[in-house]
Design an enzyme around this catalytic site. Structure first.
Site, short mmCIF file in Angstrom:
data_model
loop_
_atom_site.label_atom_id
_atom_site.label_comp_id
_atom_site.label_asym_id
_atom_site.label_seq_id
_atom_site.Cartn_x
_atom_site.Cartn_y
_atom_site.Cartn_z
N HIS A 94 5.62 46.87 57.71
CA HIS A 94 7.05 46.65 57.46
C HIS A 94 7.75 46.72 58.82
CE1 HIS A 94 6.21 48.21 53.18
NE2 HIS A 94 6.29 46.89 53.16
N GLU B 78 10.09 49.71 59.99
CA GLU B 78 9.62 51.10 59.91
C GLU B 78 9.02 51.43 61.28
OE1 GLU B 78 7.20 51.52 56.38
OE2 GLU B 78 8.77 50.66 55.11
N HIS C 127 3.56 54.10 57.86
CA HIS C 127 4.81 53.71 57.20
C HIS C 127 5.86 54.81 57.34
CE1 HIS C 127 3.52 50.06 54.98
NE2 HIS C 127 2.33 50.62 55.11
N GLU D 227 2.55 57.88 55.15
CA GLU D 227 3.97 57.64 54.92
C GLU D 227 4.76 58.88 55.35
OE1 GLU D 227 6.91 55.04 53.39
OE2 GLU D 227 4.94 54.79 52.46
#
Length: 336
Positions: A22, A25, A124, A184
């Site tokens: 992404h 990010e 992430h 994450e």
């Protein structure tokens, strides 16, 4: 599976660390860039000393989205790695991320094949208050669970999230490897890098690579127990039946309380007119990805998980004899 049972597992000679799946990010983007810089310096030194270069593949997954500091250009890359998407027909008008997923599958996979890299760690960020989470598709991948257990950091809340999805239906980049997980970390706004979040990610990746070196060199890792949060369901925001616009926000009593047990009748949403909407579930569950910015478009206000304690066995790397026996077994199965 017994805690003291020692399970021999194949070596992990090829590891991939990916950032920018992404493009907004930024912890993973900047960390992979920094690791690439360090890797070039190390490889130059090793070439001068005529030694083997490191076998860590560093990947910036979605360069176009990174350039624009957007989550994606045409479609979410981290939903493009199902078996059907990777192997279906490809038109001349295919979205950029579909084309890029094929390129990444060729680089890191092919998915589900013996040629796939041994481990993929995809980096992430989340806007939710989730600390550091491993997200994986298996609750019995002893490699990923042992790495998670090894990574415990006293100043950073850590959880292991399990999405119970088959290999063919697993949709994220980390599913390309023989083993894989997303790391994450949040909370961090998209399009922003915060030094504390970046540092937690950097330490996590360093610990992971240290563990892999120890495992490959023959260390035995003791068995034990790991808490695993298995995703149960997603909850959308209340919406207007005609316009489909949301009519409420996350309740102040729930905001930022990721992984704090949510009981039936606890406040869930607060409508824009000021009323409280309560959780109508039948059992207490653990909320996560609460008010994640990127999930408004997916119709997800939060997700709910059930917590379980998993027993993991002791593990060690396979001996050469065990590896040869395994390879002969695979060859026999293919012949049949």
């Amino acid at each position: 599976m017994e805690v003291d049972q020692v399970v021999p597992l194949p070596r992990l000679p090829r590891v991939a660390v990916c950032g920018g799946t992404h493009g907004n990010e930024l912890s993973g983007v900047y960390l992979v860039r920094e690791l690439l810089k360090l890797q070039r310096e190390v490889m130059k030194k090793e070439q001068e000393e005529d030694s083997k270069p490191a076998l860590v593949l560093l990947v910036l997954s979605n360069p176009r989205a990174m350039q624009q500091c957007r989550r994606y250009v045409d479609t979410d890359l981290n939903r493009c790695f199902t078996h059907a998407t990777l192997n279906g027909p490809l038109s001349d008008m295919a979205p950029y991320e579909i084309i890029r997923s094929r390129e990444l599958n060729a680089l890191l996979g092919p998915k589900g094949s013996p040629e796939a890299v041994d481990l993929v760690c995809d980096l992430h960020n989340t806007t939710a208050n989730m600390g550091l989470c491993f997200i994986g598709y298996s609750d019995c991948d002893w490699i990923c669970l042992h790495i998670f257990r090894h990574l415990q950091m006293p100043d950073t809340p850590m959880r292991f999230l399990h999405f119970d999805v088959s290999n063919k239906e697993s949709y994220s980049l980390d599913s390309l490897g023989k083993h894989g997980f997303a790391m994450e970390i949040g909370p961090q706004p998209h399009g922003v890098v915060r030094s504390n979040i970046y540092t937690a990610m950097k330490v996590g990746v360093q610990h992971m690579l240290d563990w892999i070196r120890l495992f490959n060199s023959g260390n035995v890792f003791e068995g034990g127990f790991v808490d695993v949060f298995t995703m149960v369901k997603h909850i959308d925001y209340p919406r207007d039946s005609e316009t489909r616009n949301i009519t409420a926000a996350i309740h102040p009593c729930l905001q930022d309380r990721d992984f704090c047990l949510l009981h039936p009748e606890d406040p869930l949403f607060q409508t824009f007119s000021g009323e409280t909407v309560r959780y109508k579930g039948t059992e207490p569950l653990y909320p996560f990805f609460i008010n994640e910015c990127a999930y408004y478009e997916k119709g997800i206000a939060l997700s709910l998980a059930r917590k379980r304690c998993i027993t993991i066995p002791a593990i060690r790397v396979q001996t050469e004899q065990e590896q040869q026996a395994n390879e002969q077994g695979f060859a026999s199965e293919e012949e049949e």
